[in-house]
Design a protein around this motif. Sequence first.
Motif, PDB file in Angstrom:
ATOM      1  N   LEU A   1       6.881  -4.504  -7.188  1.00  0.00           N
ATOM      2  CA  LEU A   1       7.531  -4.073  -8.428  1.00  0.00           C
ATOM      3  C   LEU A   1       6.545  -3.405  -9.390  1.00  0.00           C
ATOM      4  O   LEU A   1       6.960  -2.722 -10.329  1.00  0.00           O
ATOM      5  CB  LEU A   1       8.198  -5.270  -9.121  1.00  0.00           C
ATOM      6  N   ARG A   2       5.255  -3.596  -9.142  1.00  0.00           N
ATOM      7  CA  ARG A   2       4.241  -2.992 -10.011  1.00  0.00           C
ATOM      8  C   ARG A   2       3.968  -1.526  -9.657  1.00  0.00           C
ATOM      9  O   ARG A   2       3.377  -0.794 -10.446  1.00  0.00           O
ATOM     10  CB  ARG A   2       2.924  -3.773  -9.904  1.00  0.00           C
ATOM     11  N   ILE A   3       4.404  -1.101  -8.468  1.00  0.00           N
ATOM     12  CA  ILE A   3       3.992   0.216  -7.980  1.00  0.00           C
ATOM     13  C   ILE A   3       4.648   1.395  -8.711  1.00  0.00           C
ATOM     14  O   ILE A   3       3.958   2.367  -9.039  1.00  0.00           O
ATOM     15  CB  ILE A   3       4.190   0.301  -6.454  1.00  0.00           C
ATOM     16  N   PRO A   4       5.953   1.386  -9.004  1.00  0.00           N
ATOM     17  CA  PRO A   4       6.560   2.587  -9.607  1.00  0.00           C
ATOM     18  C   PRO A   4       5.900   3.045 -10.909  1.00  0.00           C
ATOM     19  O   PRO A   4       5.619   4.242 -11.078  1.00  0.00           O
ATOM     20  CB  PRO A   4       8.016   2.163  -9.827  1.00  0.00           C
ATOM     21  N   ALA A   5       5.654   2.122 -11.837  1.00  0.00           N
ATOM     22  CA  ALA A   5       5.027   2.511 -13.108  1.00  0.00           C
ATOM     23  C   ALA A   5       3.609   3.014 -12.889  1.00  0.00           C
ATOM     24  O   ALA A   5       3.166   3.983 -13.519  1.00  0.00           O
ATOM     25  CB  ALA A   5       5.025   1.324 -14.078  1.00  0.00           C
ATOM     26  N   ALA A   6       2.883   2.366 -11.968  1.00  0.00           N
ATOM     27  CA  ALA A   6       1.518   2.800 -11.662  1.00  0.00           C
ATOM     28  C   ALA A   6       1.527   4.182 -11.015  1.00  0.00           C
ATOM     29  O   ALA A   6       0.662   5.023 -11.299  1.00  0.00           O
ATOM     30  CB  ALA A   6       0.848   1.787 -10.734  1.00  0.00           C
ATOM     31  N   ARG A   7       2.525   4.443 -10.133  1.00  0.00           N
ATOM     32  CA  ARG A   7       2.611   5.745  -9.464  1.00  0.00           C
ATOM     33  C   ARG A   7       2.809   6.856 -10.481  1.00  0.00           C
ATOM     34  O   ARG A   7       2.171   7.925 -10.398  1.00  0.00           O
ATOM     35  CB  ARG A   7       3.763   5.741  -8.461  1.00  0.00           C
ATOM     36  N   ALA A   8       3.668   6.629 -11.464  1.00  0.00           N
ATOM     37  CA  ALA A   8       3.939   7.652 -12.480  1.00  0.00           C
ATOM     38  C   ALA A   8       2.682   7.977 -13.280  1.00  0.00           C
ATOM     39  O   ALA A   8       2.380   9.148 -13.552  1.00  0.00           O
ATOM     40  CB  ALA A   8       5.058   7.176 -13.406  1.00  0.00           C
TER      41      ALA A   8
ATOM     42  N   VAL B   1      -3.102  13.491   1.056  1.00  0.00           N
ATOM     43  CA  VAL B   1      -3.148  12.249   0.270  1.00  0.00           C
ATOM     44  C   VAL B   1      -4.181  12.389  -0.857  1.00  0.00           C
ATOM     45  O   VAL B   1      -5.343  12.739  -0.617  1.00  0.00           O
ATOM     46  CB  VAL B   1      -3.503  11.041   1.162  1.00  0.00           C
ATOM     47  N   LEU B   2      -3.729  12.146  -2.090  1.00  0.00           N
ATOM     48  CA  LEU B   2      -4.610  12.206  -3.258  1.00  0.00           C
ATOM     49  C   LEU B   2      -5.212  10.844  -3.567  1.00  0.00           C
ATOM     50  O   LEU B   2      -6.370  10.741  -3.959  1.00  0.00           O
ATOM     51  CB  LEU B   2      -3.837  12.708  -4.486  1.00  0.00           C
TER      52      LEU B   2
ATOM     53  N   ASN C   1       0.855  -1.191   0.000  1.00  0.00           N
ATOM     54  CA  ASN C   1       0.000   0.000   0.000  1.00  0.00           C
ATOM     55  C   ASN C   1       0.892   1.242   0.000  1.00  0.00           C
ATOM     56  O   ASN C   1       1.748   1.391   0.869  1.00  0.00           O
ATOM     57  CB  ASN C   1      -0.893  -0.028   1.244  1.00  0.00           C
ATOM     58  N   GLU C   2       0.722   2.099  -1.007  1.00  0.00           N
ATOM     59  CA  GLU C   2       1.526   3.321  -1.071  1.00  0.00           C
ATOM     60  C   GLU C   2       0.618   4.502  -1.391  1.00  0.00           C
ATOM     61  O   GLU C   2      -0.314   4.382  -2.203  1.00  0.00           O
ATOM     62  CB  GLU C   2       2.600   3.179  -2.162  1.00  0.00           C
ATOM     63  N   VAL C   3       0.877   5.660  -0.771  1.00  0.00           N
ATOM     64  CA  VAL C   3       0.035   6.824  -1.011  1.00  0.00           C
ATOM     65  C   VAL C   3       0.737   7.818  -1.933  1.00  0.00           C
ATOM     66  O   VAL C   3       1.969   7.890  -1.982  1.00  0.00           O
ATOM     67  CB  VAL C   3      -0.368   7.533   0.299  1.00  0.00           C
TER      68      VAL C   3
END
Length: 425
Positions: free
Chosen positions: A394-401, A384-385, A326-328
């Motif tokens: 490993l899926r989070i960085p691309a999704a965050r961008a 928090v948006l 979970n990342e905000v």
Amino acid sequence: MSEFAAVDVIRAKRDGAALSDAQIDWVVDAYTRGEVADEQMSALAMAILLRGMTPAEIARWTAAMIASGERLDLSAVTRPTADKHSTGGVGDKITLPLTPLVAACGAAVPQLSGRGLGHTGGTLDKLESIPGWRASISNDEFKRQLQDIGAVICAAGDGLAPADRKLYALRDVTGTVEAIPLIASSIMSKKIAEGTGALVLDVKVGSGAFMKDLETARELARTMVRLGQDSGVNTIALLTDMSTPLGLAVGNALEVTESVEVLAGGGPSDVVELTVALAREMLTAAGIDADPAKVLESGAAMDTWRAMISAQGGDPDAPLPVARENEVLRAATDGIVSSVDAYGIGVAAWRLGAGRARKEDPVSFGAGVLLKVKPGDEVRAGDVLLELRADDPLRIPAARATAAEAVVIGAERPTSTNLVLDRIA
């Protein structure tokens, strides 16, 4: 020896000719049987995309798709039947609260649904996040549940419009998904074959939809309404906004949770608004005088939901899957949220594992995006948006961008838009 050759049918459409009834009947049947090869149907689909079809051609093509399989007979169901189809969007969980709501108002809802692909979610994927729930049921189970509970959400059986199943998979990999004649015939062949008496179409418009502009969406809606009415199905269409995700949850189990909140009398206002608007249209089309807003408040729709889930092996009280990571994402500046792009959020959820790139890919039931803001909300730097949820870090960085680009913060409040943009009957 056939009186037709696939290459002649392809050439005719390539050159802008209208296909004859006999040509259409033959090519759809021959493709279903494997006599016409995938590469030949691919060429014909591209010719249809580029050259279009007349209303008469589309009607005949739809009839040929229906004739490729069985038609369900729902005459034994004593309630009036009404169904809904959405052309697909982001956070579009409306089928989940809508089906039990309309059933609680006295209709029978034979909801044949599909799985997600790319940035749009699928109703069956959402429901399969409920432990034990099964999408595939027999025709006898389907009719019995429709009579006893009034609500079924399940996968279409193999016998229903098999030509469409083959052609749908082909269109996805040949750049012909957007062909309006093929979209309309695909949707309406299944809906007419399922035997419903009334049908409400939710045609999505905007960045998160297949139809990006209002005029193209109107053309598709008019085409489908005409096909339904000509087949004896009382059909209307609502054009609804899909520039912003529906609700605050995007992802399978996340959307089930939000749907249950709506059935419990809460949930985001836009999800409630569209659920009630579509319910009113379905009930009117089925000839039922009931106020879905009051029925939703009464809790009767929640009872129907629980019965519907249980009948298909699901446990309505079971905890739903929760993603491990979970990342905000926080606001970089003060301001007002000017837009939350539906397509960008849909792609982010897909990258987190909520969707699939190919039909055979698995989905992560707990993955997705939880929005904390909507257009028009004021934010401070550090607020928090949204939350990103994934099983695989490993899926989070691309999704965050992608998600970061989807939420735009400006200085002025955006102009509000209606959720329902038009009605076509």
